[in-house]
Write a protein that holds these residues in place. Structure first.
Motif, mmCIF file in Angstrom:
data_model
loop_
_atom_site.group_PDB
_atom_site.id
_atom_site.type_symbol
_atom_site.label_atom_id
_atom_site.label_comp_id
_atom_site.label_asym_id
_atom_site.label_seq_id
_atom_site.Cartn_x
_atom_site.Cartn_y
_atom_site.Cartn_z
ATOM 1 N N UNK A 88 0.817 -1.221 0.000
ATOM 2 C CA UNK A 88 0.000 0.000 0.000
ATOM 3 C C UNK A 88 0.851 1.273 0.000
ATOM 4 N N UNK A 89 1.925 1.252 0.817
ATOM 5 C CA UNK A 89 2.753 2.445 0.923
ATOM 6 C C UNK A 89 3.448 2.743 -0.411
ATOM 7 N N UNK A 90 3.960 1.674 -1.045
ATOM 8 C CA UNK A 90 4.626 1.852 -2.337
ATOM 9 C C UNK A 90 3.630 2.373 -3.377
ATOM 10 N N UNK A 91 2.398 1.862 -3.350
ATOM 11 C CA UNK A 91 1.386 2.352 -4.294
ATOM 12 C C UNK A 91 1.083 3.834 -4.066
ATOM 13 N N UNK A 92 1.115 4.261 -2.795
ATOM 14 C CA UNK A 92 0.834 5.684 -2.554
ATOM 15 C C UNK A 92 1.989 6.549 -3.064
ATOM 16 N N UNK A 93 3.217 6.014 -3.038
ATOM 17 C CA UNK A 93 4.345 6.727 -3.652
ATOM 18 C C UNK A 93 4.140 6.794 -5.167
ATOM 19 N N UNK A 94 3.796 5.648 -5.740
ATOM 20 C CA UNK A 94 3.640 5.563 -7.208
ATOM 21 C C UNK A 94 2.550 6.500 -7.716
ATOM 22 N N UNK A 95 1.541 6.729 -6.863
ATOM 23 C CA UNK A 95 0.436 7.606 -7.273
ATOM 24 C C UNK A 95 0.910 9.047 -7.423
ATOM 25 N N UNK A 96 2.039 9.383 -6.776
ATOM 26 C CA UNK A 96 2.454 10.790 -6.709
ATOM 27 C C UNK A 96 3.686 11.136 -7.541
ATOM 28 N N UNK A 97 4.163 10.192 -8.342
ATOM 29 C CA UNK A 97 5.293 10.484 -9.245
ATOM 30 C C UNK A 97 4.739 11.236 -10.467
ATOM 31 N N UNK A 98 5.397 12.332 -10.877
ATOM 32 C CA UNK A 98 4.906 13.032 -12.074
ATOM 33 C C UNK A 98 4.813 12.081 -13.268
ATOM 34 N N UNK A 99 3.741 12.230 -14.047
ATOM 35 C CA UNK A 99 3.451 11.286 -15.137
ATOM 36 C C UNK A 99 4.615 11.161 -16.113
ATOM 37 N N UNK A 100 5.339 12.267 -16.335
ATOM 38 C CA UNK A 100 6.395 12.214 -17.362
ATOM 39 C C UNK A 100 7.702 11.601 -16.852
ATOM 40 N N UNK A 101 7.718 11.124 -15.588
ATOM 41 C CA UNK A 101 8.932 10.482 -15.052
ATOM 42 C C UNK A 101 8.729 8.998 -14.745
ATOM 43 N N UNK A 102 7.577 8.468 -15.068
ATOM 44 C CA UNK A 102 7.236 7.096 -14.706
ATOM 45 C C UNK A 102 7.695 6.093 -15.752
ATOM 46 N N UNK A 103 8.250 4.960 -15.270
ATOM 47 C CA UNK A 103 8.535 3.830 -16.153
ATOM 48 C C UNK A 103 8.008 2.565 -15.494
ATOM 49 N N UNK A 104 7.840 1.518 -16.303
ATOM 50 C CA UNK A 104 7.439 0.212 -15.770
ATOM 51 C C UNK A 104 8.419 -0.854 -16.258
ATOM 52 N N UNK A 105 8.482 -1.942 -15.487
ATOM 53 C CA UNK A 105 9.431 -3.022 -15.786
ATOM 54 C C UNK A 105 8.953 -4.299 -15.128
ATOM 55 N N UNK A 106 9.520 -5.427 -15.568
ATOM 56 C CA UNK A 106 9.242 -6.692 -14.865
ATOM 57 C C UNK A 106 10.379 -7.104 -13.940
ATOM 58 N N UNK A 107 11.624 -6.687 -14.251
ATOM 59 C CA UNK A 107 12.814 -7.229 -13.574
ATOM 60 C C UNK A 107 12.815 -8.757 -13.689
ATOM 61 N N UNK A 108 12.226 -9.277 -14.757
ATOM 62 C CA UNK A 108 12.207 -10.730 -14.938
ATOM 63 C C UNK A 108 13.648 -11.234 -15.097
ATOM 64 N N UNK A 109 13.957 -12.443 -14.658
ATOM 65 C CA UNK A 109 13.033 -13.504 -14.235
ATOM 66 C C UNK A 109 12.598 -13.428 -12.774
ATOM 67 N N UNK A 110 12.859 -12.312 -12.082
ATOM 68 C CA UNK A 110 12.543 -12.233 -10.645
ATOM 69 C C UNK A 110 11.143 -11.658 -10.406
ATOM 70 N N UNK A 111 10.604 -11.921 -9.213
ATOM 71 C CA UNK A 111 9.442 -11.214 -8.670
ATOM 72 C C UNK A 111 8.228 -11.065 -9.581
ATOM 73 N N UNK A 112 7.597 -12.169 -9.902
ATOM 74 C CA UNK A 112 6.385 -12.105 -10.722
ATOM 75 C C UNK A 112 5.306 -11.283 -10.022
ATOM 76 N N UNK A 113 4.560 -10.476 -10.795
ATOM 77 C CA UNK A 113 3.492 -9.665 -10.190
ATOM 78 C C UNK A 113 2.297 -10.521 -9.760
ATOM 79 N N UNK A 114 1.518 -9.988 -8.825
ATOM 80 C CA UNK A 114 0.233 -10.577 -8.479
ATOM 81 C C UNK A 114 -0.620 -10.600 -9.758
ATOM 82 N N UNK A 115 -1.389 -11.597 -10.113
ATOM 83 C CA UNK A 115 -1.682 -12.831 -9.376
ATOM 84 C C UNK A 115 -0.756 -14.007 -9.727
#
Ligand code: ZN
Length: 263
Positions: free
Chosen positions: A186-213
């Motif tokens: 929850x805390x990390x999501x509240x941080x993610x909600x407040x990053x300026x849109x033009x600075x956001x990136x996404x990644x998997x860091x695969x093969x590690x840490x598969x996302x829910x579910x």
């Protein structure tokens, strides 16, 4: 919809027998671009080979803080030479790690510094791994900032808002991985909600840490990035398509050696 997985260890042995299928599933899931991130000289070379053979795959070359103890002195010069290849679009992953403590901290700092300097010399962005050493990372970034502007990304970010803000102030992007989707985050999501849109990136860091579910499923793979994108879109209150468009646009701006046109 186009998604860009900005951090995947596609050369990892866990993909050895399934790499073709993994890349096909990624493309089928709308992941049109992937950044294959090196951690040693050998893996950096493997990432580049993959990038040269596979449409939509690009390479980052560098020596990970957890592997710098094993690096031979000539390895760094070889990384510098690789960095001029056109399919190499970033440096790293680099950074500092106090959690695993695999290499003496001064040696980790030495290698981090080399990546930062090479980034400022070449204009290639750097990719930062941070584990249990936020203040030390910020101190080194601030020191480098005195020599010129910084181009880089805090990868798989798990820090708090003040740390994110300091990185943003230094000009960096912030990238979120599958941990964002975990129930306890929850805390990390509240941080993610407040990053300026033009600075956001996404990644998997695969093969590690598969996302829910898919948590606990190994290996994680780029096709699963949609779960992280969906979670990020939800916490920010924007449609998934908008989040995908924005993060892909941001990645192409940061990793600017990549042509804008579809691979
Ligand atoms: Zn990584």
């Amino acid at each position: 919809m186009e998604l860009f997985d900005t951090h995947a260890h596609l050369e990892d042995d866990q993909f050895a027998a399934i790499r073709e299928q993994v890349l096909q599933r990624a493309r089928a899931a709308g992941v049109t671009r992937m950044l294959a991130v090196g951690t040693t000289l050998a893996s950096s070379r493997a990432c580049l080979e993959l990038a040269e053979r596979q449409a939509g795959v690009y390479a980052s070359v560098g020596i990970h803080p957890n592997h710098c103890q094993q690096a031979a002195e000539g390895d760094w010069q070889a990384i510098v030479e690789l960095s001029s290849q056109s399919r190499v679009v970033a440096l790293g992953e680099t950074g500092l790690d106090r959690y695993w403590d695999y290499a003496p901290f001064a040696l980790q700092q030495d290698y981090f510094e080399r990546h930062l300097r090479l980034s400022q010399e070449t204009g290639l962005p750097f990719i930062v791994h941070m584990r249990d050493c936020g203040p030390e990372i910020v101190a080194m970034l601030e020191a480098a900032r005195r020599h010129g502007p910084l181009r880089g990304v805090m990868h798989s970010f798990t820090g708090d808002l003040p740390l994110a803000q300091r990185c943003l102030d230094l000009g960096l992007h912030i990238s979120f991985a599958g941990m964002l989707t975990f129930k306890k985050s929850d805390e990390l999501r509240s941080v993610a909600a407040r990053i300026p849109a033009d600075r956001l990136l996404i990644e998997t860091d695969s093969p590690y840490l598969s996302p829910h579910p898919h948590r606990g499923q190994r290996p994680n793979e780029p096709a699963l990035i949609e779960h992280t994108a969906r979670c990020l879109a939800q916490v920010r209150g924007v449609p998934l398509e908008e989040l995908a468009r924005q993060t892909t646009h941001n990645a192409l701006g940061l990793f600017s050696r990549i042509p804008m046109s579809l691979p």
